[in-house]
Design a protein around this motif. Structure first.
Motif, PDB file in Angstrom:
ATOM      1  N   ASN A 127      51.239  43.165  42.735  1.00 57.89           N
ATOM      2  CA  ASN A 127      52.637  43.226  42.302  1.00 57.89           C
ATOM      3  C   ASN A 127      52.844  43.824  40.914  1.00 57.89           C
ATOM      4  O   ASN A 127      53.932  44.350  40.621  1.00 57.89           O
ATOM      5  N   TRP A 128      51.846  43.726  40.059  1.00 60.13           N
ATOM      6  CA  TRP A 128      52.041  44.106  38.668  1.00 60.13           C
ATOM      7  C   TRP A 128      51.057  45.148  38.155  1.00 60.13           C
ATOM      8  O   TRP A 128      51.049  45.460  36.962  1.00 60.13           O
ATOM      9  N   GLY A 129      50.234  45.684  39.035  1.00 58.60           N
ATOM     10  CA  GLY A 129      49.266  46.679  38.596  1.00 58.60           C
ATOM     11  C   GLY A 129      49.899  47.880  37.938  1.00 58.60           C
ATOM     12  O   GLY A 129      49.401  48.404  36.932  1.00 58.60           O
ATOM     13  N   TRP A 130      51.048  48.331  38.468  1.00 61.79           N
ATOM     14  CA  TRP A 130      51.723  49.502  37.902  1.00 61.79           C
ATOM     15  C   TRP A 130      52.120  49.286  36.440  1.00 61.79           C
ATOM     16  O   TRP A 130      52.183  50.238  35.656  1.00 61.79           O
ATOM     17  N   PRO A 179      41.091  51.331  42.445  1.00 62.84           N
ATOM     18  CA  PRO A 179      41.853  51.124  41.191  1.00 62.84           C
ATOM     19  C   PRO A 179      41.982  49.657  40.807  1.00 62.84           C
ATOM     20  O   PRO A 179      41.885  49.306  39.625  1.00 62.84           O
ATOM     21  N   GLU A 180      42.199  48.775  41.797  1.00 61.65           N
ATOM     22  CA  GLU A 180      42.349  47.354  41.486  1.00 61.65           C
ATOM     23  C   GLU A 180      41.046  46.741  40.991  1.00 61.65           C
ATOM     24  O   GLU A 180      41.039  45.937  40.046  1.00 61.65           O
ATOM     25  N   SER A 209      39.086  37.929  37.707  1.00 61.74           N
ATOM     26  CA  SER A 209      40.441  37.399  37.870  1.00 61.74           C
ATOM     27  C   SER A 209      40.912  36.659  36.624  1.00 61.74           C
ATOM     28  O   SER A 209      42.093  36.709  36.268  1.00 61.74           O
ATOM     29  N   SER A 210      40.002  35.961  35.938  1.00 61.05           N
ATOM     30  CA  SER A 210      40.388  35.261  34.710  1.00 61.05           C
ATOM     31  C   SER A 210      40.909  36.236  33.676  1.00 61.05           C
ATOM     32  O   SER A 210      41.846  35.945  32.928  1.00 61.05           O
ATOM     33  N   THR A 211      40.313  37.426  33.648  1.00 62.55           N
ATOM     34  CA  THR A 211      40.758  38.443  32.707  1.00 62.55           C
ATOM     35  C   THR A 211      42.123  38.990  33.086  1.00 62.55           C
ATOM     36  O   THR A 211      43.032  39.081  32.252  1.00 62.55           O
ATOM     37  N   ILE A 212      42.282  39.379  34.344  1.00 60.75           N
ATOM     38  CA  ILE A 212      43.523  40.024  34.789  1.00 60.75           C
ATOM     39  C   ILE A 212      44.706  39.080  34.693  1.00 60.75           C
ATOM     40  O   ILE A 212      45.781  39.441  34.217  1.00 60.75           O
ATOM     41  N   VAL A 213      44.526  37.822  35.121  1.00 58.93           N
ATOM     42  CA  VAL A 213      45.637  36.867  35.130  1.00 58.93           C
ATOM     43  C   VAL A 213      46.084  36.525  33.710  1.00 58.93           C
ATOM     44  O   VAL A 213      47.277  36.451  33.411  1.00 58.93           O
ATOM     45  N   SER A 258      40.751  34.265  43.509  1.00 59.29           N
ATOM     46  CA  SER A 258      40.955  35.413  44.381  1.00 59.29           C
ATOM     47  C   SER A 258      42.433  35.627  44.678  1.00 59.29           C
ATOM     48  O   SER A 258      42.935  36.755  44.642  1.00 59.29           O
ATOM     49  N   GLY A 259      43.137  34.541  44.966  1.00 61.50           N
ATOM     50  CA  GLY A 259      44.564  34.643  45.251  1.00 61.50           C
ATOM     51  C   GLY A 259      45.370  35.105  44.053  1.00 61.50           C
ATOM     52  O   GLY A 259      46.281  35.939  44.183  1.00 61.50           O
ATOM     53  N   ALA A 260      45.037  34.577  42.883  1.00 65.36           N
ATOM     54  CA  ALA A 260      45.760  34.963  41.665  1.00 65.36           C
ATOM     55  C   ALA A 260      45.527  36.433  41.334  1.00 65.36           C
ATOM     56  O   ALA A 260      46.453  37.162  40.957  1.00 65.36           O
ATOM     57  N   MET A 261      44.287  36.880  41.498  1.00 70.47           N
ATOM     58  CA  MET A 261      43.977  38.276  41.209  1.00 70.47           C
ATOM     59  C   MET A 261      44.710  39.203  42.171  1.00 70.47           C
ATOM     60  O   MET A 261      45.260  40.240  41.762  1.00 70.47           O
TER      61      MET A 261
END
Length: 530
Positions: free
Chosen positions: A60-63, A324-325, A485-489, A51-54
Motif C-alpha cells: 500500500n505504501w511502497g510508492w 522491488p519489494e 519487516s521490522s525495518t520497513i514497518v 510477514s503480514g505487516a511487511m
C-alpha cells in the motif's frame, strides 16, 4: 551553570539543566522491550505478524518510499549547488571540529555498519538468481545487472537521505544554537503553538523506534555473520550459544566505546576501521581477478547512470516479480530508518563546514566507500560463480548468508589471516554503528542537551543494553523476513518526520539568508553585520 569540560575528549559533560526526558525515554523503552518479549515468547506468531505487516506496508505504501527517496536526492543536489551552498554551519570564527579523514571515517563506519560486509559478496548473487527488470536468471545480463544493482542500493540516494537531516541538525546546533540534539528541535521553525510540545515528544519517540528497528536489522545480519567467522577460525560449532558469546563481546566493545564518548571512543574505532576496510579491499583487488573486477565496475557505472531514474521508481506493478519489494523498498526503508540517527550524528560532528561541504562530503565519501567495497567483493563472488571455482548460488540457497560469506573468504590466499581480519572488521563496523546509535538514542531522550555536551553515561549504557536485548530476540526467531519487516514497518512513520525536517531547514535558510549569496562561506554573524 556552565558545563565542565572533559579534558580527554574536549567535549562537555551534561549540565544540571540537562535531564532525562521521561516523556520520550519511558514510552520508547516500553515499546522496545515489549517487542523483545514478543519475539522471545512466540516465534511462529512473530514471523506471521511480521510477514503480514511487511506485505501491508509494501503493498500500500511502497510508492511513497520511491517518491520520497528520489525527491530527497534531488533536493540535496539543489541544496549543495544552490544559493545556500556556502552557508557555514557554525560561527564565523569556528573551524572544523574534526579532520577530513576522521570525519569521513566516522560517517562511513557508523553509516553502513556490518551490513556492507554481510551483503557485499552475496547481494549480486541474489540478483543473479532472481534478476531485476524481468531479466533471465543466471544469464550474463543478470550478472551485469546484479553487480550494478548492489551499487545502486548503497550509493547516492541512501547517502542523500543521511545528508539532508545532517544539514538541518547542524544548522540548529551551530547556527541557531538550539539547546538540544533532537530531530524535533530541528523542526522548530514549522512546529509552533500549543501542539508543538506533544508533537515534539511524538517525533522523538518515532525516531527512537525507527532507529531501534534499523539497528535490529544490522544486529540480525551481523551477529550470525561474525559467529560463523568465529566458528570457522576456531573450528567450533556455530550454535545459538556461539552467537550469544559473540553478542556478549560485542556489547562490551560498543558499550565501552559509548561510555568513553564521541572523541575517545567512536572516533578511534572509526579510524581503525577505515584503514582496515581499505586494506581488505586492496588485497582482494590485487589477488583476485583484477581486470575482471575493474571491467565489471566500469560497466556497472555505465548501467547505473543509464538507468538511474528508472530503477528509482521501478515497482513492477504488472508482473509482480517481488524484486522491488524485497530489495529496493527494503533498502530504502532501512536507510530511512537510520536517517534521523545519522542526521543527528553527522550533524553533531560537522561544525564549521559549509552546507555544500557537508552534503558533498556525506554523499561523496559514503558512496565512494560503499561502491569500492561492493564493486570489488561483488565482482569477486560473481567470478567464483561464473568460473565454477565455488558454487556460490548453491551455497547461498542451502546455507544462507553467513556460511556463504565464510566460504567465499576461504577461497582467498592466506584465508586464515583474512578471516581474522574480516571478523575484526565486522566487529568494529557494527560496534561503530551501534555505539553511534546508543549515543544518539541517549541524546534524543535528554532534555536541554547542548551541541558541545554528551548525554549522561548511564543513559548511553541503557540504550546499549536495550539494543543488545533486541539482538537476543532476533537471534531467537532466526528469520531474515522478520529483520526486513521490522525495518520497513518502523521506517514508514519517519517519512513525514523527515518531510517536516526538510521543510524546516528550507524555511530557516530562507528566513535567515533569503537573498542570493556569494561564492564564499558566509555565517549567520556575517548576515547580521549587513
Amino acid at each position: 551553570m556552565e558545563a565542565q569540560a572533559d579534558s580527554d575528549t574536549g567535549l562537555s559533560n551534561p549540565t544540571k539543566n540537562s535531564s532525562l526526558d521521561f516523556s520520550v525515554f519511558i514510552p520508547s523503552l516500553i515499546v522496545t522491550f515489549a517487542a523483545v518479549f514478543f519475539l522471545l515468547s512466540d516465534r511462529e506468531l512473530a514471523a506471521s505478524v511480521a510477514s503480514g505487516a511487511m506485505a501491508a506496508v509494501t503493498g500500500n505504501w511502497g510508492w511513497v518510499f520511491y517518491f520520497f527517496c528520489f525527491s530527497t536526492f534531488v533536493f540535496s543536489i539543489w541544496l549543495a549547488f544552490g544559493r545556500f551552498a556556502h552557508v557555514k554551519l557554525g560561527r564565523a570564527e569556528e573551524g572544523k571540529e574534526f579532520s577530513e579523514l576522521s570525519w569521513a571515517a566516522m560517517m562511513f563506519s557508523s553509516g553502513i555498519g556490518i551490513g556492507l560486509v554481510s551483503w557485499s559478496f552475496v547481494e549480486p548473487i541474489y540478483y543473479l538468481q532472481s534478476a531485476p527488470m524481468n531479466i533471465a536468471a543466471h544469464s550474463s545480463k543478470a550478472a551485469e545487472w546484479g553487480h550494478m544493482y548492489a551499487l545502486f542500493h548503497w550509493s547516492f540516494v541512501p547517502w542523500a537521505l543521511y545528508a539532508l537531516p545532517a544539514v538541518a541538525v547542524a544548522y540548529g546546533l551551530y547556527v541557531e544554537r538550539k539547546p538540544s540534539l533532537r530531530i524535533s528541535s530541528a523542526c522548530s521553525r514549522v512546529l509552533t503553538g500549543r501542539t508543538a510540545k506533544p508533537l515534539n515528544s511524538l517525533i522523538d519517540t518515532l525516531v527512537i523506534l525507527g532507529l531501534v528497528g534499523g539497528a535490529s536489522t544490522s544486529l540480525g545480519l551481523g551477529v550470525p555473520l561474525v559467529s560463523a567467522f568465529v566458528a570457522n577460525i576456531f573450528d567450533v560449532p556455530d550454535t545459538f550459544w556461539t552467537q550469544m558469546g559473540v553478542l556478549l563481546v560485542w556489547t562490551i566493545i560498543f558499550g565501552t566505546s559509548v561510555y568513553k564518548g564521541l572523541k575517545a571512543g567512536i572516533r578511534i574505532l572509526s579510524d581503525i576501521n577505515i584503514f582496515l576496510a581499505i586494506a581488505i579491499v586492496l588485497f582482494i583487488l590485487c589477488v583476485g581477478p583484477t581486470v575482471f573486477i575493474l571491467s565489471m565496475t566500469s560497466n556497472s557505472f555505465g548501467l547505473m547512470l543509464n538507468n538511474f531514474t528508472r530503477m528509482s521508481f521501478w515497482s513492477d506493478p504488472i508482473e509482480h516479480s517481488g524484486f522491488p519489494e524485497s530489495w529496493t523498498l527494503f533498502y530504502w526503508a532501512w536507510w530511512v530508518a537510520y536517517a534521523p540517527m545519522m542526521g543527528l550524528f553527522f550533524g553533531r560532528i560537522s561544525r564549521g563546514r559549509t552546507i555544500r561541504q557537508l552534503i558533498l562530503g556525506v554523499v561523496g565519501w559514503g558512496s565512494l566507500g560503499c561502491v569500492s567495497f561492493l564493486s570489488v567483493c561483488g565482482a569477486y563472488a560473481i567470478d567464483l560463480e561464473l568460473t565454477g571455482k565455488l558454487p556460490v548460488s548453491d551455497l547461498l540457497s542451502a546455507n544462507g548468508i553467513p556460511q556463504t560469506v565464510v566460504a567465499i573468504v576461504n577461497t582467498l590466499p592466506y584465508s586464515g589471516i583474512i578471516s581474522t581480519l574480516f571478523t575484526l572488521l565486522s566487529f568494529v563496523f557494527l560496534a561503530t554503528t551501534l555505539d553511534s546509535a546508543a549515543y544518539v538514542l541517549a541524546s534524543i531522550s535528554t532534555k536541554n542537551l547542548k551541541g558541545n555536551e554528551e548525554p549522561a553515561k548511564y543513559n548511553r549504557l541503557t540504550w546499549a543494553f536495550a539494543l543488545a536485548a533486541v539482538a537476543v530476540g532476533l537471534l531467537h526467531v532466526q528469520g531474515l523476513k522478520i529483520v526486513q519487516s521490522s525495518t520497513i514497518v518502523t521506517a514508514l512513520p519517519l517519512i513525514p518526520v523527515l518531510g517536516l525536517l526538510l521543510w524546516s531547514i528550507t524555511r530557516s535558510l530562507n528566513e535567515d539568508f533569503g537573498q542570493r549569496l556569494g561564492h564564499k562561506a558566509v555565517s549567520i554573524d556575517d548576515k547580521r553585520k549587513e
